[in-house]
Design a protein around this motif. Structure first.
Motif: not given
Length: 321
Positions: A152-181
């Protein structure tokens, strides 16, 4: 001296008491049931990681046999992608998940077997293509155990709701490598308390301010500030931080443009009607074009909030690794 008759009587009594207290066979309410283990708790809530070298995240799902025993014979199980359940989940939980787009995932199959003598099925793999989904959007993919050949399939454990709240991206702030005008400097110059160097000094408590916005617009159709790197670099995102004082001085309409010679410019992101909800608020903007290496990046601003002055605390540029 022991009384043998008394000793024997006590032994018989103890054996009888033990027989009366023998527990019944242990059974559980879910004995012989079938369910999805991934449907339990927060197992299906996943943070996705995306880098330029890792664009896929693998997850597993399957079925399990409940209780203290093993499956006595093979149990065939099947699953379905149950997209209609996204709306029901949102209504019941006050959330705003979007269905994970069909082109953003693939799976190894939707059927498996809980083999005789086992308690779980061979796992199936769900692969999410992290480079195809938008950052800042909460996605969901419901997978339902639709049938089991036994149990017998258990009703309240019959569906897996895969939830993707956050997309993590490895990033680097490179502003300090530049000069501004800038096209329009503070009256005190770049090094003044509110000069253009404050725009990239890493301190949100300082700001860049200039006074002649109407003149800048009349002469150039807008105002610009730009970064120059020593070598071409690819930018994937950038941030603006609002300064103190009036919101009417904030940027509203602009284009992010890129160049390799400082003369010919390519627009890689366009924004219109933007605003900041508070002072010192940092907002992140994803570059709409695919990142390509350039030596120069500039913000060409065509409208602010309506003031004759323009101000901003920080402009940072982000490279995705």
């Amino acid at each position: 001296m022991f009384n043998n008759k008394l000793y024997g009587a006590l032994a018989v009594l103890l054996l009888a008491m033990a027989a009366c207290n023998k527990p019944a066979d242990i059974t559980l309410t879910n004995e012989g049931s079938v369910y999805m283990p991934q449907a339990s708790g927060t197992r299906a809530k996943v943070d996705l990681l995306y880098t330029t070298t890792n664009t896929r995240t693998d997850l597993v799902f399957g079925a399990a046999y409940g209780g203290m025993e093993y499956a006595g014979s093979d149990i065939a199980v099947t699953f379905v992608i149950d997209s209609a359940k996204v709306a029901n989940y949102n209504l019941a939980n006050g959330t705003n998940y979007k269905l994970l787009p069909a082109g953003s995932y693939e799976y190894t199959g939707l059927s498996s077997v809980i083999a005789a003598g086992k308690t779980s099925s061979d796992p199936l793999t769900l692969t999410v293509k992290t480079n195809t989904i938008a950052q800042g959007v909460k996605y969901m993919l419901p997978i339902t155990l639709s049938s089991a050949s036994k149990g017998t399939i258990i009703d309240n454990m019959q569906t897996t709701y895969f939830r993707f709240d956050t997309l993590l991206r490895k990033s680097t702030d490179v502003t300090g490598l530049a000069s501004i005008t800038v096209s329009d400097e503070n009256t005190g110059g770049a090094t003044a308390n509110e000069g253009s160097l404050k725009l990239i000094d890493g301190d949100v408590n300082t700001k860049y301010l200039f006074f002649n916005w109407p003149t800048a617009f009349a002469n150039n159709g807008g105002s610009w500030f730009q970064l120059k790197f020593a070598a071409p670099i690819a930018i994937g995102a950038y941030t603006f931080t609002s300064a103190n004082d009036a919101a009417t001085r904030d940027p509203k309409d602009w284009k992010l443009q890129a160049s390799n010679d400082g003369t010919t410019w390519t627009t890689i992101d366009t924004r219109a009607g933007e605003s900041f909800a508070s002072r010192f608020q940092t907002r992140r903007f994803e570059v709409s074009a695919a990142p390509q290496p350039y030596t120069y990046y500039r913000i060409f601003m065509t409208a602010n909030g309506g003031s004759s002055l323009f101000q901003m605390a920080e402009w940072r540029v982000i490279r995705y690794d």
